[in-house]
Design a protein around this motif. Structure first.
Motif, PDB file in Angstrom:
ATOM      1  N   TYR A 120       0.738  -1.351  -0.053  1.00  0.00           N
ATOM      2  CA  TYR A 120      -0.086   0.015  -0.019  1.00  0.00           C
ATOM      3  C   TYR A 120       0.809   1.349   0.052  1.00  0.00           C
ATOM      4  O   TYR A 120       2.086   1.236   0.455  1.00  0.00           O
ATOM      5  N   CYS A 121       0.271   2.370  -0.676  1.00  0.00           N
ATOM      6  CA  CYS A 121       1.122   3.548  -0.646  1.00  0.00           C
ATOM      7  C   CYS A 121       1.061   4.305   0.868  1.00  0.00           C
ATOM      8  O   CYS A 121      -0.102   4.121   1.556  1.00  0.00           O
ATOM      9  N   THR A 122       1.873   4.842   1.108  1.00  0.00           N
ATOM     10  CA  THR A 122       1.834   5.901   2.171  1.00  0.00           C
ATOM     11  C   THR A 122       1.177   6.949   1.671  1.00  0.00           C
ATOM     12  O   THR A 122       0.939   7.387   0.749  1.00  0.00           O
ATOM     13  N   PRO A 123       0.640   7.808   2.862  1.00  0.00           N
ATOM     14  CA  PRO A 123      -0.320   8.942   2.147  1.00  0.00           C
ATOM     15  C   PRO A 123       0.495   9.916   1.500  1.00  0.00           C
ATOM     16  O   PRO A 123       0.085  10.660   0.499  1.00  0.00           O
ATOM     17  N   ILE A 124       1.822  10.220   1.450  1.00  0.00           N
ATOM     18  CA  ILE A 124       2.446  11.330   0.571  1.00  0.00           C
ATOM     19  C   ILE A 124       2.617  10.481  -0.648  1.00  0.00           C
ATOM     20  O   ILE A 124       2.406  11.227  -1.704  1.00  0.00           O
ATOM     21  N   GLN A 125       2.667   9.377  -0.890  1.00  0.00           N
ATOM     22  CA  GLN A 125       2.625   8.719  -2.112  1.00  0.00           C
ATOM     23  C   GLN A 125       1.422   8.518  -2.792  1.00  0.00           C
ATOM     24  O   GLN A 125       1.401   8.997  -3.997  1.00  0.00           O
ATOM     25  N   ALA A 126       0.495   8.331  -2.030  1.00  0.00           N
ATOM     26  CA  ALA A 126      -0.782   8.200  -2.678  1.00  0.00           C
ATOM     27  C   ALA A 126      -1.477   9.567  -3.229  1.00  0.00           C
ATOM     28  O   ALA A 126      -1.941   9.845  -4.274  1.00  0.00           O
ATOM     29  N   GLY A 127      -1.069  10.682  -2.212  1.00  0.00           N
ATOM     30  CA  GLY A 127      -1.239  12.129  -2.678  1.00  0.00           C
ATOM     31  C   GLY A 127      -0.371  12.722  -3.906  1.00  0.00           C
ATOM     32  O   GLY A 127      -1.103  13.308  -4.906  1.00  0.00           O
ATOM     33  N   VAL A 128       0.811  12.356  -4.113  1.00  0.00           N
ATOM     34  CA  VAL A 128       1.605  12.866  -5.149  1.00  0.00           C
ATOM     35  C   VAL A 128       1.678  12.115  -6.430  1.00  0.00           C
ATOM     36  O   VAL A 128       1.305  12.734  -7.490  1.00  0.00           O
ATOM     37  N   LEU A 129       1.202  10.628  -6.153  1.00  0.00           N
ATOM     38  CA  LEU A 129       1.345  10.067  -7.675  1.00  0.00           C
ATOM     39  C   LEU A 129      -0.117  10.275  -8.135  1.00  0.00           C
ATOM     40  O   LEU A 129      -0.002  10.155  -9.453  1.00  0.00           O
ATOM     41  N   GLY A 130      -1.094  10.609  -7.425  1.00  0.00           N
ATOM     42  CA  GLY A 130      -2.429  10.997  -8.189  1.00  0.00           C
ATOM     43  C   GLY A 130      -2.165  12.159  -9.311  1.00  0.00           C
ATOM     44  O   GLY A 130      -2.781  12.245 -10.209  1.00  0.00           O
ATOM     45  N   TYR A 131      -1.252  13.066  -8.991  1.00  0.00           N
ATOM     46  CA  TYR A 131      -0.868  14.253  -9.812  1.00  0.00           C
ATOM     47  C   TYR A 131       0.342  14.136 -10.910  1.00  0.00           C
ATOM     48  O   TYR A 131       0.225  14.166 -12.021  1.00  0.00           O
ATOM     49  N   THR A 132       1.518  13.637 -10.354  1.00  0.00           N
ATOM     50  CA  THR A 132       2.915  13.599 -11.105  1.00  0.00           C
ATOM     51  C   THR A 132       2.836  12.478 -12.123  1.00  0.00           C
ATOM     52  O   THR A 132       3.409  12.713 -13.110  1.00  0.00           O
ATOM     53  N   LEU A 133       1.917  11.344 -11.913  1.00  0.00           N
ATOM     54  CA  LEU A 133       1.835  10.413 -12.949  1.00  0.00           C
ATOM     55  C   LEU A 133       1.236  11.078 -14.356  1.00  0.00           C
ATOM     56  O   LEU A 133       1.375  10.366 -15.325  1.00  0.00           O
ATOM     57  N   SER A 134       0.400  11.879 -14.190  1.00  0.00           N
ATOM     58  CA  SER A 134      -0.050  12.819 -15.354  1.00  0.00           C
ATOM     59  C   SER A 134       0.770  13.940 -15.848  1.00  0.00           C
ATOM     60  O   SER A 134       0.218  14.609 -16.694  1.00  0.00           O
ATOM     61  N   GLY A 135       1.913  14.030 -15.319  1.00  0.00           N
ATOM     62  CA  GLY A 135       2.732  15.041 -15.652  1.00  0.00           C
ATOM     63  C   GLY A 135       2.859  16.264 -15.145  1.00  0.00           C
ATOM     64  O   GLY A 135       3.434  17.226 -15.511  1.00  0.00           O
ATOM     65  N   GLN A 136       1.877  16.527 -13.788  1.00  0.00           N
ATOM     66  CA  GLN A 136       1.864  17.816 -13.299  1.00  0.00           C
ATOM     67  C   GLN A 136       2.911  17.902 -12.563  1.00  0.00           C
ATOM     68  O   GLN A 136       3.538  17.268 -11.902  1.00  0.00           O
ATOM     69  N   ASP A 137       3.583  19.267 -12.272  1.00  0.00           N
ATOM     70  CA  ASP A 137       4.242  19.482 -11.260  1.00  0.00           C
ATOM     71  C   ASP A 137       3.629  19.512  -9.951  1.00  0.00           C
ATOM     72  O   ASP A 137       2.491  19.504  -9.853  1.00  0.00           O
TER      73      ASP A 137
END
Length: 486
Positions: A120-137
């Motif tokens: 499972y993702c940690t909270p920071i991983q779940a929060g960040v990956l939701g954006y960065t995997l789409s190319g967002q800063d």
């Protein structure tokens, strides 16, 4: 106004415009993350621009360009493939948790995550990956030990696997750049990157000061560099000598931005960033333990429409660390330290002091008195630091004595005790120090010595923690004279 609201206001985000990162729905597994295409366009644009400049001025290319231009492109050997399948990595959905399966990650990356035992993702991983995997800063605030390193590495690896490398490519052109303030942190990030790219056709390199420059240069010239992790000073050395070119960087990460500010690295970082594509043509991820005004200003300069991910720790200091403070005269501190270690037969202890000369004296006295110890400070060459860390991990060295700067980024399993020989002047450093123990679900103990010269530092620490720490007098047996050897 909260810090998070201030950040959103600075970047022109009104409340309600951006969903909460932690509650952001993960990208479905059968939907590929959006690729903006900005990186491949930037590559072509920058290479065309560089070529045009060279043609117009008649300038000779830098050493790397000249040597690589006539060298046939090498095909890298593919990483070993086995019979592992995603079905071998079964993780049941759980309420309130995000699985790595919930993102569209490649089988090779998922295999590495499976090997590391992260379902499972940690909270920071779940929060960040939701954006960065789409190319967002993105700008992330999270404490050490929350999994932020894996968050940006997973994003980088996915980006590099989705976007093919340019056809014309030189050895000294990294596609992803990670800048960190200390040598130890660079080494740790590079190790994590190696673990996550085990089954991916990506090369990881790390450049730090204090190591043999020519050896690092030979490594750079031996293969393509996909992910480069470096301290600012050594990276500038390579860049200014024309050995590393940063115009093809697709993803740039600044880790521990607050610490880079404190250590005076920002002028060097600015020089480095000027060598990379414009901020709209690269993905930029910035991480910091605090969102100070200075950090916010840097983020505004270097990112475009960033997602803001702020993870509040459940408590400032981990509940797995039992904290004690001994009131002790400065002249008795060493006796107390020696007796604590010797009488309790502790085998993996980390001792912090504020100054390099203190670290050196403590290490010398422990060694003289028969306790295996080593020091970690800015005066210790990098090759020796790596050897010391390995000895500490293997149990050959019982006590590691360090300053805050040298101790940052050190992650060693099974550190049973952290001892603050002197209390830090910055309360945040106290939290960082005691976080070296009680990691990965284990319990640990921190013991701080409060003497006449540093007891003033205790109230600000208690204010940060939000509670009092009981101050004890050490028992007489812990203040016995140190037996002299020989």
């Amino acid at each position: 106004m909260t810090v998070l609201k201030a950040l959103k206001k600075m970047f022109g985000k009104a409340d309600g415009e951006q969903p909460s990162p932690v509650n952001q729905p993960a990208a479905p597994l059968d939907t590929a993350p959006v690729n903006t295409g900005r990186n491949s366009k930037a590559r072509d644009k920058n290479r065309d621009s560089s070529k045009a400049k060279a043609d117009a001025t008649g300038a000779k290319p830098a050493r790397n360009d000249a040597s690589k231009a006539t060298r046939p492109r090498r095909e890298r050997a593919a990483k070993p493939v086995d019979n592992w399948k995603l079905s071998d990595f079964v993780v049941e959905p759980a309420e309130g948790k995000t699985r790595f399966h919930d993102f569209n990650l490649t089988p090779g990356l998922m295999h590495a995550i499976h090997d590391l035992g992260f379902p499972y993702c940690t909270p920071i991983q779940a929060g960040v990956l939701g954006y960065t995997l789409s190319g967002q800063d993105a700008i992330g605030r999270a404490q050490t030990g929350t999994g932020k390193t894996a968050a940006f590495l997973i994003s980088i690896i996915t980006q590099l696997q989705q976007t093919p490398p340019p056809k014309e490519r030189y050895m000294g052109e990294p596609r992803a750049l990670i800048i960190a303030p200390t040598r130890e942190l660079v080494v740790q990030i590079a190790k994590d990157a190696q673990d996550l790219t085990k089954y991916c056709d990506l090369n990881v390199m790390s450049f730090v000061g204090g190591m043999d420059f020519d050896k690092q240069l030979k490594l750079l010239e031996s293969r393509y560099c996909d992910i480069l992790v470096a301290t600012p000073g050594r990276l500038l050395d390579f860049n200014q000598r024309g050995e590393v070119h940063l115009d093809m960087v697709e993803v740039m990460v600044l880790d521990e931005a607050d610490r880079m500010l404190d250590m005076g690295f920002i002028p060097q970082v600015r020089q480095i960033i000027r060598q990379t594509p414009m901020k709209g043509e690269r993905q930029t991820l910035l991480f910091s333990a605090t969102f100070t005004e200075d950090v916010m200003n840097l983020a505004k300069q270097w990112t475009t429409n960033p997602a803001i991910v702020e993870i509040e720790p459940e408590s400032v200091a981990s509940d797995t660390v039992e904290q004690h403070v001994y009131a002790v005269a400065g002249s008795d501190k060493y006796k107390l330290l020696y007796n604590l270690i010797a009488q309790n037969d502790w085998i993996r202890v980390m001792v912090f002091a504020n100054r390099k000369d203190e670290v050196r004296r403590i290490e010398e006295r422990l060694t003289r008195d028969g306790i295996s110890a080593a020091q970690m400070s800015g005066d210790v060459p990098q090759h020796k630091r790596i050897k010391v860390l390995e000895g500490f991990r293997e149990g050959k060295i019982r006590v590691l004595v360090a300053t805050d700067v040298a101790g940052r980024g050190i992650h060693v399993d099974a550190i049973s005790h952290v001892i603050n020989f002197t209390l830090p002047e910055d309360p945040d450093d106290y939290v960082h120090r005691i976080g070296r123990t009680g990691r990965a679900g284990t319990n640990g103990t921190s013991i701080s010595f409060a003497g006449e010269d540093d007891a003033y530092a205790l109230p600000p620490i208690e204010q940060l923690l939000g509670r009092k720490i009981s101050c004890e007098m050490p028992p007489d047996e812990l203040l016995k004279p140190v037996p002299r050897k020989g």
